[in-house]
Design a protein around this motif. Structure first.
Motif, short mmCIF file in Angstrom:
data_model
loop_
_atom_site.label_atom_id
_atom_site.label_comp_id
_atom_site.label_asym_id
_atom_site.label_seq_id
_atom_site.Cartn_x
_atom_site.Cartn_y
_atom_site.Cartn_z
N GLY A 175 9.66 -22.07 -2.32
CA GLY A 175 9.71 -21.06 -3.25
C GLY A 175 11.36 -20.70 -3.25
O GLY A 175 11.73 -20.01 -4.44
N GLY A 176 12.21 -21.31 -2.50
CA GLY A 176 13.61 -21.20 -2.79
C GLY A 176 14.18 -22.51 -3.04
O GLY A 176 13.77 -23.23 -3.49
N SER A 177 15.50 -22.65 -2.93
CA SER A 177 16.22 -23.73 -3.57
C SER A 177 16.17 -24.97 -2.59
O SER A 177 16.03 -25.86 -3.07
CB SER A 177 17.92 -23.43 -3.67
OG SER A 177 18.36 -23.15 -2.44
N ALA A 178 15.74 -24.86 -1.45
CA ALA A 178 15.31 -25.74 -0.50
C ALA A 178 13.90 -26.69 -0.90
O ALA A 178 14.11 -27.68 -0.68
CB ALA A 178 15.18 -25.37 1.04
N MET A 179 13.10 -25.80 -1.71
CA MET A 179 11.89 -26.70 -1.99
C MET A 179 11.21 -25.66 -2.70
O MET A 179 10.51 -24.72 -2.61
CB MET A 179 11.01 -26.44 -0.36
CG MET A 179 9.61 -27.41 -0.64
SD MET A 179 8.22 -26.93 0.50
CE MET A 179 9.48 -27.41 1.90
N PRO A 180 11.77 -25.85 -4.09
CA PRO A 180 11.45 -25.11 -5.46
C PRO A 180 9.79 -24.95 -5.33
O PRO A 180 9.25 -26.09 -4.98
CB PRO A 180 12.12 -25.61 -6.56
CG PRO A 180 13.19 -26.16 -5.84
CD PRO A 180 12.89 -26.82 -4.59
N ALA A 181 9.16 -24.07 -6.16
CA ALA A 181 7.78 -24.29 -6.53
C ALA A 181 7.22 -25.41 -7.12
O ALA A 181 8.11 -25.70 -8.01
CB ALA A 181 7.39 -22.75 -7.18
N SER A 182 6.37 -26.08 -6.84
CA SER A 182 5.92 -27.11 -7.39
C SER A 182 4.08 -27.10 -7.24
O SER A 182 3.87 -26.34 -6.57
CB SER A 182 6.35 -28.24 -7.15
OG SER A 182 5.94 -28.41 -5.59
N HIS A 183 3.39 -27.61 -8.11
CA HIS A 183 1.90 -27.98 -7.80
C HIS A 183 1.74 -28.18 -6.42
O HIS A 183 0.73 -27.55 -5.61
CB HIS A 183 1.31 -28.70 -8.92
CG HIS A 183 1.11 -28.33 -10.22
ND1 HIS A 183 0.41 -27.59 -10.52
CD2 HIS A 183 1.97 -28.77 -11.10
CE1 HIS A 183 0.57 -27.06 -11.85
NE2 HIS A 183 1.39 -28.15 -12.33
N GLU A 184 2.58 -29.19 -6.00
CA GLU A 184 2.22 -29.53 -4.62
C GLU A 184 2.49 -28.47 -3.50
O GLU A 184 1.63 -28.51 -2.35
CB GLU A 184 3.41 -30.72 -4.05
CG GLU A 184 3.07 -31.65 -2.87
CD GLU A 184 3.98 -32.46 -2.68
OE1 GLU A 184 4.83 -32.83 -3.14
OE2 GLU A 184 4.06 -33.28 -1.42
#
Ligand code: UT7
Length: 349
Positions: free
Chosen positions: A213-222
Motif C-alpha cells: 500500500g506504500g511506494s515500496a509495494m503499491p496496491a495491486s490485485h496480487e
C-alpha cells in the motif's frame, strides 16, 4: 528535584522557555464492542488464551464508514470544551496515527476542517504505538520556543481497518479509539511537559509492519490476494524488545532529570499487552498501584492507548496537581518514546 530538561538544554542561553501545560484531556471510542466471545466465533482462539496472554477482554471497533478523523473529532471536541477554549484559538494540530483517513490529504487537515480550527496548521505523525509520545513532545517544543500558544495533540487509530480477522495472532490484540490533549503555553515555573527521551531502531522494521500500500509495494490485485494490506507481526520479537526498551527508556528519562522510580506518581505506558506493562514496571521498580492498565476494556488502540489511559486515570481521581507522570511506548519501526510530565490541576476533573 528535576535538573535541566531536553527543553531547557535545547534553548539558546538567555532565551526564556515557556511551559507547555496540559489544559484538558479527552478520549473517545466507538460504541460497537468486539468481545473475546465474538472472536471465538471468528478464529481458532479462546477467551482464556486472550485474557491470559494479553489481558484483553474486549475492544471497541468502528462501524463501516467511520474513519480515524471521526474518532479524533469526538475526542478533540470534548477536550476543547473541557479546556474552555474556542476551536479557533488552536494554532497547531498534530495527529499521531498509523491509520490515516487517506494517505493524503493528511488526517490533521481533515480534522482541522471538521472541528473548525480555522487558525491552525498541522500535520500527521507516523510513529505507530509511540506516536502520541512523539506528538506530545513535538507540540511541547513548539510551545517552549514561543512560536505557538495552543496545541491540539491527538492519538487516533482505526486498527480494525488494517487487521486481518482471519489471523488469530493479530486480530485479538487491536481495537479502535482516539485520545486528545490540549496543550497551552504558560509563563514562569509550574506544571507541564518536563522532558522527553525517544529512540528509533529501524533494524526492527520487519517484526511489525503492513507490507503493501506504500511506494515500496503499491496496491495491486496480487497484494490484495496475498492479504498484504494487513498488520503482520512477529509477536515474540516485539514482546522482548518492548519489555527491554520500556525499562531502558524509562531509566534514561528518570536519570536525565535526577529522579528515581520512587519519584514517579503514575506510570502510563502504551497498552500492548498486560504482561509487557507489568514486567517492565517490575524491572523499573514501580509499585503496582502506580501503574495504569486499562487494556482489558480497549485492547491495543496504537497511538490512542496513552491518552485514553491518561483520561481514564484522571476520571478515576488518580492524577493530582504536581504529580510526576511517566509515559512510555514502544511500537513498529521500532520506535521508542517516553515523556515526563508534572501534572497540572487544570487537566483534572
Ligand atoms: O503495540 C504494538 C506492539 N505490539 C506488541 O507489543 C505485541 C507484543 N507481542 C505480544 O503481545 C505477544 O507476543 C502476543 C500476544 C502477540 C502473542 O503471545 P505469545 O505468548 O508471545 O504467544 P506466541 O506467539 O508465542 O504463541 C504461542 C502459541 C502458538 O501455538 P504453538 O505454536 O505453541 O502451538 C500460537 O500459534 O499460541 C498460539 N496462538 C494462539 N492461540 C490461541 C497465537 N495466537 C493465538 C490466539 N489464540 N489468538
Amino acid at each position: 528535584m528535576m535538573s535541566s530538561s531536553a527543553f531547557t538544554r535545547s534553548m539558546a542561553p538567555g532565551r526564556a522557555v515557556r511551559r507547555a501545560e496540559i489544559a484538558a484531556l479527552a478520549a473517545y471510542v466507538p460504541p460497537r464492542l468486539l468481545t473475546n466471545a465474538d472472536l471465538e466465533k471468528m478464529v481458532d482462539t479462546t477467551d482464556e488464551w486472550i485474557l491470559q496472554r494479553t489481558g484483553i477482554r474486549e475492544r471497541h471497533v468502528v462501524d463501516p464508514g467511520v474513519a480515524t478523523s471521526d474518532l479524533a473529532k469526538e475526542a478533540a471536541l470534548i477536550a476543547i470544551e473541557r479546556a474552555g477554549i474556542a476551536a479557533d484559538e488552536i494554532d497547531l494540530i498534530i495527529v499521531a496515527t498509523t491509520t490515516p483517513d487517506t494517505i493524503f490529504p493528511c488526517t490533521a487537515c481533515v480534522l482541522q476542517h471538521k472541528i473548525g480550527a480555522t487558525r491552525a496548521w498541522g500535520f500527521d505523525l507516523l510513529a505507530a504505538c509511540s506516536g502520541f509520545t512523539y506528538a506530545l513532545s513535538t507540540a511541547a517544543q513548539m510551545i517552549a520556543v514561543g512560536t505557538h500558544r495552543t496545541a491540539l495533540v491527538v492519538g487516533a487509530d482505526v486498527m480494525s481497518s488494517i487487521i486481518d480477522y482471519t489471523d488469530r495472532a493479530t486480530c485479538v490484540i487491536f481495537g479502535d479509539g482516539a485520545g486528545a490533549v490540549i496543550l497551552r503555553a504558560a509563563e514562569g515555573p509550574g506544571p507541564g511537559i518536563v522532558d522527553f527521551a525517544h529512540e528509533i531502531d529501524g533494524s526492527g522494521g520487519p517484526a511489525l509492519r503492513m507490507p503493501a500500500g506504500g511506494s515500496a509495494m503499491p496496491a495491486s490485485h496480487e497484494t490484495v490476494d496475498k492479504r498484504l494490506h494487513y498488520v503482520k507481526q512477529d509477536g515474540q520479537a516485539v514482546f522482548k524488545f518492548a519489555v527491554r526498551k520500556t525499562e531502558e527508556i524509562c531509566r534514561r528519562i528518570l536519570a536525565q532529570n535526577g529522579l528515581t522510580a520512587a519519584d514517579v506518581d503514575l506510570f502510563v505506558s502504551h497498552q500492548a499487552n498486560r504482561r509487557i506493562i507489568q514486567s517492565a514496571a517490575d524491572k523499573i521498580g514501580l509499585a503496582p498501584e502506580k501503574v495504569v492498565i486499562n487494556i482489558e476494556r480497549f485492547g491495543n488502540t496504537t497511538a490512542a492507548t496513552i491518552p485514553i489511559a491518561l483520561t481514564d486515570a484522571a476520571s478515576e481521581g488518580r492524577l493530582k496537581e504536581g504529580d510526576t507522570v511517566l509515559l512510555s511506548a514502544v511500537g513498529a519501526g521500532f520506535t521508542v518514546g517516553s515523556v515526563l510530565i508534572k501534572w497540572s490541576g487544570k487537566a483534572g476533573w
